[in-house]
Enzyme design. Structure first.
Site, PDB file in Angstrom:
ATOM      1  N   ARG A 128       0.841  -1.210   0.000  1.00 39.85           N
ATOM      2  CA  ARG A 128       0.000   0.000   0.000  1.00 39.85           C
ATOM      3  C   ARG A 128       0.871   1.254   0.000  1.00 39.85           C
ATOM      4  O   ARG A 128       0.541   2.247  -0.641  1.00 39.85           O
ATOM      5  CB  ARG A 128      -0.928  -0.018   1.228  1.00 39.85           C
ATOM      6  CG  ARG A 128      -1.969   1.076   1.201  1.00 39.85           C
ATOM      7  CD  ARG A 128      -3.076   0.779   2.164  1.00 39.85           C
ATOM      8  NE  ARG A 128      -2.669   0.954   3.546  1.00 39.85           N
ATOM      9  CZ  ARG A 128      -3.471   0.705   4.597  1.00 39.85           C
ATOM     10  NH1 ARG A 128      -4.691   0.264   4.402  1.00 39.85           N
ATOM     11  NH2 ARG A 128      -3.053   0.900   5.822  1.00 39.85           N
ATOM     12  N   ARG A 134       1.103   6.388   1.616  1.00 40.66           N
ATOM     13  CA  ARG A 134       0.674   6.801   2.961  1.00 40.66           C
ATOM     14  C   ARG A 134       1.870   6.857   3.904  1.00 40.66           C
ATOM     15  O   ARG A 134       2.609   5.876   4.016  1.00 40.66           O
ATOM     16  CB  ARG A 134      -0.368   5.809   3.488  1.00 40.66           C
ATOM     17  CG  ARG A 134      -1.779   6.267   3.224  1.00 40.66           C
ATOM     18  CD  ARG A 134      -2.778   5.238   3.637  1.00 40.66           C
ATOM     19  NE  ARG A 134      -2.783   4.985   5.091  1.00 40.66           N
ATOM     20  CZ  ARG A 134      -3.739   4.314   5.704  1.00 40.66           C
ATOM     21  NH1 ARG A 134      -4.755   3.846   5.028  1.00 40.66           N
ATOM     22  NH2 ARG A 134      -3.697   4.121   6.997  1.00 40.66           N
ATOM     23  N   ARG A 146       2.725   0.177  14.267  1.00 41.56           N
ATOM     24  CA  ARG A 146       1.270   0.043  14.057  1.00 41.56           C
ATOM     25  C   ARG A 146       0.801  -1.351  14.463  1.00 41.56           C
ATOM     26  O   ARG A 146      -0.271  -1.507  15.044  1.00 41.56           O
ATOM     27  CB  ARG A 146       0.900   0.330  12.598  1.00 41.56           C
ATOM     28  CG  ARG A 146       1.170   1.770  12.218  1.00 41.56           C
ATOM     29  CD  ARG A 146       0.654   2.071  10.840  1.00 41.56           C
ATOM     30  NE  ARG A 146      -0.800   2.129  10.838  1.00 41.56           N
ATOM     31  CZ  ARG A 146      -1.536   2.051   9.749  1.00 41.56           C
ATOM     32  NH1 ARG A 146      -1.001   1.886   8.587  1.00 41.56           N
ATOM     33  NH2 ARG A 146      -2.852   2.127   9.835  1.00 41.56           N
TER      34      ARG A 146
END
Ligand code: AMP
Length: 330
Positions: A128, A134, A146
């Site tokens: 991603r 991001r 995370r």
């Protein structure tokens, strides 16, 4: 109003699946992460405040996200409910959400969770980062943070909602369509509508379901024949269009009888490793008009031409557990 929570670790595919679910059930998809990223992109004071926490993979303060959530609840009209994605993220936020909803005379209806392993989280976030750029997916260190934040602070929510009997889990490691399929099954069960009084099963009903199937992402439409929630049998009609995909699954506590009322379809049985074991043609020249699928047997269907089936199973409806869905790596 309905209040559903779409739960799962980062990279589980919540954002990907949310729009189809929100559209089908007329829900507003509320992603706190997306809202925070919008604030950062717009350079607002809130965005400036949260930027570094998000980039480091930590959590923003409860007050900030809860104020955003309440504002969305207050300002949204014309939907059947909300699909919360990324909130609550800690048991503290879950308790605050309960209080916010209690003040409105409402409650959380259900939590549906998409589960993937840490290894798959890492793979997906790295991918991603390359596609979406991001900041919170960018480095190995942020990803590790995370994952740690998820296990330490967010995962305890599973027990919180299990205790309330509101927790349902979908297998998240299959392809997008299989995961969506499993989620739709969960939501269909949660969003049941019951029939009132007599139901005549005729061509008019089939045509009505057929036109709904054409508009449905799953290319099929079911019709629950039960009259009330107290009815603990499972009896349903399904209209299937060619191309409709049914995830390979099994029922460990029930046999399943499928009767073909119109059209042509195959019932396919699978081995534990996902290879095809047996295939039964139903309809056309086959002379077969139904199958009794034994308890515990992996199965799916392939629809050859518009088909109508009646399905009966034992016992009350319960969501298909994650371990009862077979991920076939394509
Ligand atoms: P997400 O898109 O849900 O992965 O969220 C991206 C980031 O936004 C998270 O890593 C957090 O830093 C922040 N965030 C999103 N939702 C919340 C929340 N409910 N509470 C605290 N921080 C949040």
């Amino acid at each position: 109003m309905k209040y559903y929570i779409l739960f799962g670790p980062p990279g589980a595919g919540k954002g990907t699946q949310a729009s189809a679910i929100a559209e089908k059930y007329n829900l507003r998809h509320v992603s706190t992460g997306a809202m925070l990223r919008d604030e950062i992109a717009a350079g607002t004071p809130l965005g400036e405040q949260v930027k570094s926490v998000i980039a480091a993979g930590g959590l923003v303060s409860d007050e900030m996200v809860e104020a955003m959530i309440e504002h969305v609840f207050d300002s949204t009209k014309g939907v059947a409910g909300f699909l919360l994605d990324g909130f609550p993220r800690t048991p503290g936020q879950a308790a605050d959400l309960d209080a916010i909803l209690a003040r409105r005379g409402e409650k959380v209806n259900a939590v549906t969770s998409i589960m993937i392993s840490d290894e798959v989280i890492r793979e997906r976030l790295a991918k991603r980062a390359a596609i979406e750029g991001r900041a919170d997916d960018a480095s190995e260190e942020t990803i590790t943070n995370r994952i740690r934040t998820y296990h330490e602070q967010t995962e305890p929510l599973i027990d919180y909602y299990k205790k309330e009997n509101k927790y349902y889990e979908a297998q998240g490691e299959g392809c997008i369509e299989d995961v969506r399929e499993h989620l739709f099954d969960l939501f269909n069960g949660l969003d049941m509508t019951f029939q009132k009084g007599q139901v005549v099963i005729d061509e008019a009903l089939f045509h009505q379901l057929e036109s709904q199937a054409h508009d449905a992402p799953r290319l099929r439409m079911n019709y629950d024949l039960r009259n009330s929630e107290d009815d603990d049998s499972q009896r349903m009609l399904n209209v299937w269009l060619p191309g409709s995909k049914l995830v390979v699954h099994r029922h460990q506590n029930s046999n399943e009888t499928v009767l073909l009322l119109r059209g042509k379809m195959d019932v396919v049985l699978y081995n534990d490793d996902g290879t095809e074991a047996e295939r039964y043609h139903m309809g056309g020249d086959s002379g077969v008009c139904g199958i009794n699928i034994a308890k515990g047997c992996w199965h799916s269907v392939e629809v050859e031409e518009l088909a109508v089936t009646f399905t009966g199973k034992e016992g009350a409806w319960a969501p298909n557990a994650k371990e009862d869905t077979l991920v076939i790596k394509k």
